[in-house]
Design an enzyme around this catalytic site. Structure first.
Site, PDB file in Angstrom:
ATOM      1  CG  ASP A  15     -10.935  30.421  -1.319  1.00  0.00           C
ATOM      2  OD1 ASP A  15      -9.861  30.544  -1.394  1.00  0.00           O
ATOM      3  OD2 ASP A  15     -11.534  29.925  -1.652  1.00  0.00           O
ATOM      4  N   GLY A  16      -9.490  32.905  -1.115  1.00  0.00           N
ATOM      5  CA  GLY A  16     -10.481  33.989  -2.030  1.00  0.00           C
ATOM      6  C   GLY A  16      -8.804  35.721  -1.883  1.00  0.00           C
ATOM      7  CG  HIS A  32      -1.464  35.069  -3.664  1.00  0.00           C
ATOM      8  ND1 HIS A  32      -2.060  34.123  -2.950  1.00  0.00           N
ATOM      9  CD2 HIS A  32      -1.136  34.055  -4.502  1.00  0.00           C
ATOM     10  CE1 HIS A  32      -3.085  33.054  -3.947  1.00  0.00           C
ATOM     11  NE2 HIS A  32      -2.656  33.227  -5.016  1.00  0.00           N
ATOM     12  CG  LEU A 126      -1.486  30.797  19.654  1.00  0.00           C
ATOM     13  CD1 LEU A 126      -2.716  29.886  19.071  1.00  0.00           C
ATOM     14  CD2 LEU A 126      -1.629  32.482  18.592  1.00  0.00           C
ATOM     15  NE  ARG A 183     -13.696  27.889   1.121  1.00  0.00           N
ATOM     16  CZ  ARG A 183     -12.931  26.385   0.219  1.00  0.00           C
ATOM     17  NH1 ARG A 183     -12.694  25.379   0.474  1.00  0.00           N
ATOM     18  NH2 ARG A 183     -12.299  26.555  -0.460  1.00  0.00           N
ATOM     19  NE  ARG A 189     -14.739  24.426  -3.615  1.00  0.00           N
ATOM     20  CZ  ARG A 189     -14.778  24.881  -3.777  1.00  0.00           C
ATOM     21  NH1 ARG A 189     -16.553  23.953  -5.057  1.00  0.00           N
ATOM     22  NH2 ARG A 189     -14.074  25.765  -4.773  1.00  0.00           N
TER      23      ARG A 189
HETATM   24  C1  IPE Z   1      -8.499  25.875  -0.363  1.00  0.00           C
HETATM   25  O1  IPE Z   1      -9.263  26.679  -1.112  1.00  0.00           O
HETATM   26  C2  IPE Z   1      -6.604  25.402  -0.003  1.00  0.00           C
HETATM   27  C3  IPE Z   1      -6.437  27.196   0.683  1.00  0.00           C
HETATM   28  C4  IPE Z   1      -6.765  27.617   1.489  1.00  0.00           C
HETATM   29  C5  IPE Z   1      -5.141  27.053   0.954  1.00  0.00           C
HETATM   30  P1  IPE Z   1      -8.497  26.234  -2.869  1.00  0.00           P
HETATM   31  O2  IPE Z   1      -9.370  27.992  -3.572  1.00  0.00           O
HETATM   32  O3  IPE Z   1      -7.530  25.670  -3.116  1.00  0.00           O
HETATM   33  O4  IPE Z   1     -10.135  25.439  -3.138  1.00  0.00           O
HETATM   34  P2  IPE Z   1     -11.185  24.848  -4.388  1.00  0.00           P
HETATM   35  O5  IPE Z   1     -10.291  24.746  -4.895  1.00  0.00           O
HETATM   36  O6  IPE Z   1     -11.704  25.980  -4.611  1.00  0.00           O
HETATM   37  O7  IPE Z   1     -11.280  24.003  -3.639  1.00  0.00           O
HETATM   38  C1  IPE Z   2      -6.637  31.340  -1.285  1.00  0.00           C
HETATM   39  O1  IPE Z   2      -6.196  31.931  -1.892  1.00  0.00           O
HETATM   40  C2  IPE Z   2      -5.019  31.004  -0.922  1.00  0.00           C
HETATM   41  C3  IPE Z   2      -4.035  29.459  -1.896  1.00  0.00           C
HETATM   42  C4  IPE Z   2      -5.100  28.833  -1.797  1.00  0.00           C
HETATM   43  C5  IPE Z   2      -3.105  29.518  -1.650  1.00  0.00           C
HETATM   44  P1  IPE Z   2      -7.148  31.944  -3.738  1.00  0.00           P
HETATM   45  O2  IPE Z   2      -5.445  32.399  -4.417  1.00  0.00           O
HETATM   46  O3  IPE Z   2      -7.189  30.196  -4.123  1.00  0.00           O
HETATM   47  O4  IPE Z   2      -7.723  32.871  -3.743  1.00  0.00           O
HETATM   48  P2  IPE Z   2      -9.285  32.519  -4.933  1.00  0.00           P
HETATM   49  O5  IPE Z   2      -9.976  31.276  -4.451  1.00  0.00           O
HETATM   50  O6  IPE Z   2      -9.048  31.934  -6.533  1.00  0.00           O
HETATM   51  O7  IPE Z   2      -9.907  33.353  -5.384  1.00  0.00           O
HETATM   52 MG    MG Z   3     -10.247  28.949  -3.896  1.00  0.00          MG
END
Ligand code: IPE
Ligand code: IPE
Ligand code: MG
Length: 237
Positions: A15-16, A32, A126, A183, A189
């Site tokens: 995430d992020g 991304h 792996l 995470r 979460r």
């Molecule tokens: C979780 O991240 C899904 C992935 C990392 C693929 P999200 O960015 O979608 O999660 P929420 O919406 O913050 O819970």
């Molecule tokens: C995780 O990063 C990748 C996916 C869920 C596809 P995000 O795109 O959720 O990045 P944030 O959480 O908005 O920073």
């Molecule tokens: Mg996210």
């Protein structure tokens, strides 16, 4: 002396990416793109660190709510990544598996996934499990449908549905439950990730955004894992 505790299976909620990009005044797609490079580095790190299974959450069932442009970008990026990464996986005895609803994905992505799974199915060093269009609840719904179908056909008695039968009907059939869940970017979460499998998994959340996640961050998570005492419901010593 206690033996060093290593996770056989590490699952990561990557995430992020968006926040990483926004902080730099860049489009989310750039986050991304960087995230994809980090996926590659993390597979190499997992191999090097002796992890047996690495599950990466790349697109959730709920991520379809994002703009059409972002969704299309993520689909395309996933396809490119699988295709470009395949020679490395083959060369290094790495198995590739996908978990999630394949039927909802674009044809070209579906065939890239099938090809990746097929060409690496005998690899053992792996196992990289890509959770793409994955949702824990959707997985359970699909499992219940399969089990109900078997009952209807007369090849399964309701009383024979036990934990083993449920686990064997999930997308993750044959994959051990994760020992460690990481995470990135600080959110506390699960976001619909591996709800059944995570039952006794150790959780580790880092504030580092996914595009900034390096091997040293991976090692930090493993170091923290070594300190954990797993009891699975047993009594404290
Ligand atoms: C979780 O991240 C899904 C992935 C990392 C693929 P999200 O960015 O979608 O999660 P929420 O919406 O913050 O819970
Ligand atoms: C995780 O990063 C990748 C996916 C869920 C596809 P995000 O795109 O959720 O990045 P944030 O959480 O908005 O920073
Ligand atoms: Mg996210």
């Amino acid at each position: 002396m206690k033996p060093v505790q290593r996770p056989l299976h590490v699952a990561i909620i990557m995430d992020g990416n968006g926040r990483w990009a926004t902080r730099r005044g860049l489009p989310r797609s750039e986050g991304h793109r960087r995230g994809m490079t980090v996926v590659r580095q993390t597979i190499r790190a997992a191999l090097d660190l002796g992890v047996g299974y690495l599950t990466l959450y790349a697109f959730s069932s709920e991520n379809w709510k994002r703009s059409e442009k972002e969704v299309a970008f993520l689909m395309q990026m996933c396809e490119v990544m699988i295709t470009e990464e395949l020679p490395f996986l083959i060369k290094n005895d790495i198995r590739f598996r996908h978990i999630g609803r394949k039927e909802e994905l674009p044809e070209t992505l579906k065939s890239a996934i099938r090809r990746g799974e097929d060409l690496t199915k005998n690899n053992r060093a792996l196992c990289v499990v890509l959770a793409f269009n994955y949702g824990g609840r959707q997985e359970m719904v699909d499992a219940v449908r399969r089990l109900a179908g078997d009952v209807k056909e007369g090849c399964l008695a309701p009383d024979d549905i036990d934990e083993k039968a449920v686990a064997a009907s999930l997308y993750t059939a044959g994959i051990p439950d994760p020992d460690l869940l990481v995470r990135t970017s600080g959110e506390m979460r699960l976001s619909n990730f591996l709800l059944w499998q995570i039952c006794y998994t150790e959780l580790y959340v880092t504030k580092v955004f996914w595009p900034d996640f390096r091997k040293k961050d991976f090692e930090r998570a493993l170091k923290e894992f070594r300190k954990r005492t797993r009891r699975f419901g047993g009594a404290h010593d």
